[in-house]
Design a protein around this motif. Sequence first.
Motif, short mmCIF file in Angstrom:
data_model
loop_
_atom_site.label_atom_id
_atom_site.label_comp_id
_atom_site.label_asym_id
_atom_site.label_seq_id
_atom_site.Cartn_x
_atom_site.Cartn_y
_atom_site.Cartn_z
N ALA A 106 -11.72 -1.10 2.18
CA ALA A 106 -10.74 -1.44 1.02
C ALA A 106 -10.12 -2.51 0.69
N ILE A 107 -9.77 -2.96 1.69
CA ILE A 107 -9.24 -4.45 1.59
C ILE A 107 -9.97 -4.97 1.31
N ARG A 114 -11.14 -4.87 -2.24
CA ARG A 114 -9.73 -6.45 -3.18
C ARG A 114 -10.12 -7.77 -3.21
N GLU A 117 1.16 -1.41 0.28
CA GLU A 117 -0.05 -0.01 0.34
C GLU A 117 0.09 1.56 -0.10
N LEU A 143 -4.86 1.55 2.88
CA LEU A 143 -5.76 0.85 3.10
C LEU A 143 -6.43 0.52 4.03
N ALA A 163 -5.13 1.58 9.52
CA ALA A 163 -5.26 2.23 8.51
C ALA A 163 -5.03 3.21 9.15
#
Length: 307
Positions: free
Chosen positions: A272-273, A276, A262, A268, A301
């Motif tokens: 967001a993870i 993904r 990242e 992230l 984060a």
Amino acid sequence: MGRSPADTETLEVALKVLQRFDPTGVGARSLSECLLLQLAERPASPERTLAERLVRDALELLAKRDYAGLRKTLGCSEAELKAAIALVESLDPKPGRRFSTETAPTVIPDLIVTPEGDRFRVDLNPAAYPRVVVSPLYQASIGRKSPEAWRTRLAEAKQFVKQLHQRAFTLLRVGQTIVDHQADFFRYGERALQPLTLKTVAEALTLHESTISRVVAGKYLLAPNGLFELKTFFSAALATDDGDATSVAAIKSRIRALIAAEDPHRPLSDTAIADRLAAEGIVIARRTVAKYRDSLSIPPAKLRKRL
């Protein structure tokens, strides 16, 4: 009975002397004081002055990575704050640690994994499981006319050796079953770990789950790609969106890889993870990502963010 002013004054003088010892920072009464003692030895500069204020008044904000709060408290620009933080991070919060005599315990692997054609062979490590036998001379010296106690001891010795061999053989069978199931791990690494439970191994060997649990407890194997505890290879299964199953360990490995790659300035979030992973066919909730991230000792984060 309280100390007299003279006693307190003597202690303060002794403390000042102690704090001049090497390494700088020993004898500090707090983390803030430890860092301030080290900063005092650095060349005078605007960065040092700001770093001293940060350490004295705003360490908690730094721990939270609250950069906006730091700029407001210290009344500085982002560039000035970045330079001060870099100076603080160059200090040693535990200066006495370098004199620690603790050493990591040495692990002797119980099993050795060796590539053999398109599979992997598992052998007992002779260093951990030397061959044990009852002395032939001792056996030869005990006949039918020997005292009953001698014959009893010989029988007990033979039974003990038999049990040792059975335990070693069971470990070998369990190890080979695990390695056969996780062959891709030894080829491609942690991301290829397959779901595996104690029950699966127990059923394959017609043994009880509790037996498998005892056999793998505290046991290690040495493979071409490293030294691993046997419990590493047991992981629950999660379904992917295409109907296949992947292991929790493999998902954790993917989370670790995503975070390692990242942008430190824009780390992230757990959401967001999760997005993904969903794009890769692994659909898990944000709170599950947070749980796995915590288990990997990776901060959220906000605490990973860098200026």
